[in-house]
Design a protein around this motif. Structure first.
Motif, short mmCIF file in Angstrom:
data_model
loop_
_atom_site.label_atom_id
_atom_site.label_comp_id
_atom_site.label_asym_id
_atom_site.label_seq_id
_atom_site.Cartn_x
_atom_site.Cartn_y
_atom_site.Cartn_z
N THR A 63 0.83 -1.21 0.00
CA THR A 63 0.00 0.00 0.00
C THR A 63 0.86 1.25 0.00
O THR A 63 0.61 2.20 -0.74
CB THR A 63 -0.94 -0.01 1.23
OG1 THR A 63 -1.76 -1.17 1.16
CG2 THR A 63 -1.79 1.24 1.27
N ASP A 64 1.92 1.25 0.83
CA ASP A 64 2.82 2.42 0.87
C ASP A 64 3.49 2.63 -0.49
O ASP A 64 3.61 3.76 -0.95
CB ASP A 64 3.90 2.22 1.95
CG ASP A 64 3.34 2.35 3.35
OD1 ASP A 64 2.25 2.95 3.50
OD2 ASP A 64 3.99 1.87 4.29
N ILE A 65 3.91 1.55 -1.12
CA ILE A 65 4.55 1.67 -2.44
C ILE A 65 3.56 2.20 -3.46
O ILE A 65 3.90 3.08 -4.27
CB ILE A 65 5.12 0.30 -2.88
CG1 ILE A 65 6.32 -0.07 -1.99
CG2 ILE A 65 5.53 0.31 -4.35
CD1 ILE A 65 6.81 -1.49 -2.15
N SER A 66 2.33 1.71 -3.43
CA SER A 66 1.31 2.17 -4.36
C SER A 66 1.02 3.65 -4.17
O SER A 66 0.85 4.38 -5.16
CB SER A 66 0.03 1.37 -4.18
OG SER A 66 0.25 0.01 -4.48
N ASN A 68 3.09 5.92 -2.96
CA ASN A 68 4.25 6.66 -3.46
C ASN A 68 4.28 6.70 -4.97
O ASN A 68 4.63 7.72 -5.58
CB ASN A 68 5.55 6.07 -2.91
CG ASN A 68 5.73 6.33 -1.44
OD1 ASN A 68 5.18 7.30 -0.91
ND2 ASN A 68 6.47 5.49 -0.76
N GLN A 69 3.90 5.60 -5.61
CA GLN A 69 3.85 5.58 -7.08
C GLN A 69 2.77 6.51 -7.61
O GLN A 69 2.96 7.20 -8.61
CB GLN A 69 3.60 4.16 -7.59
CG GLN A 69 4.79 3.24 -7.46
CD GLN A 69 4.49 1.82 -7.92
OE1 GLN A 69 3.34 1.42 -7.98
NE2 GLN A 69 5.53 1.08 -8.21
N ALA A 70 1.64 6.54 -6.95
CA ALA A 70 0.54 7.42 -7.38
C ALA A 70 0.93 8.89 -7.25
O ALA A 70 0.57 9.71 -8.10
CB ALA A 70 -0.71 7.12 -6.56
N ARG A 71 1.68 9.20 -6.20
CA ARG A 71 2.13 10.59 -6.03
C ARG A 71 3.16 10.99 -7.07
O ARG A 71 3.23 12.16 -7.44
CB ARG A 71 2.72 10.77 -4.62
CG ARG A 71 1.68 10.74 -3.54
CD ARG A 71 2.30 10.89 -2.18
NE ARG A 71 1.27 10.81 -1.14
CZ ARG A 71 1.51 10.55 0.12
NH1 ARG A 71 2.74 10.36 0.54
NH2 ARG A 71 0.52 10.49 0.98
N ALA A 72 3.97 10.05 -7.49
CA ALA A 72 5.00 10.33 -8.49
C ALA A 72 4.34 10.51 -9.84
O ALA A 72 4.71 11.25 -10.67
CB ALA A 72 6.01 9.20 -8.54
#
Length: 72
Positions: A63-66, A68-72
């Motif tokens: 979830t944290d990775i997702s 961070n990817q969405a913010r990028a």
């Protein structure tokens, strides 16, 4: 309905309130030199080796990775 975390916390609080520190007999398959475990040792072992806990930790990382990817 209680969540898994609430159940674990409740179990820990209950064991602390009861004050159980008597050793209990345990199977010696993984630790051949030690034949008894205390209740806190049993709980620690269960938490460290519980597949649901490990899966929940991995889900949280995903979830944290997702995010961070969405913010990028």
């Amino acid at each position: 309905m209680l969540t898994f975390t609430q159940k674990i916390v409740g179990l820990l609080v209950l064991s602390a309130r009861i004050g159980i520190s008597q050793p209990v007999a345990a199977q010696t398959q993984n630790q051949p030199t030690k034949t008894t475990w205390t209740l806190p040792e049993c709980i620690d072992y269960a938490l460290q080796n519980n597949l649901r806990v490990k899966q929940s930790q991995l889900d949280a990382k995903i979830t944290d990775i997702s995010i961070n990817q969405a913010r990028a």
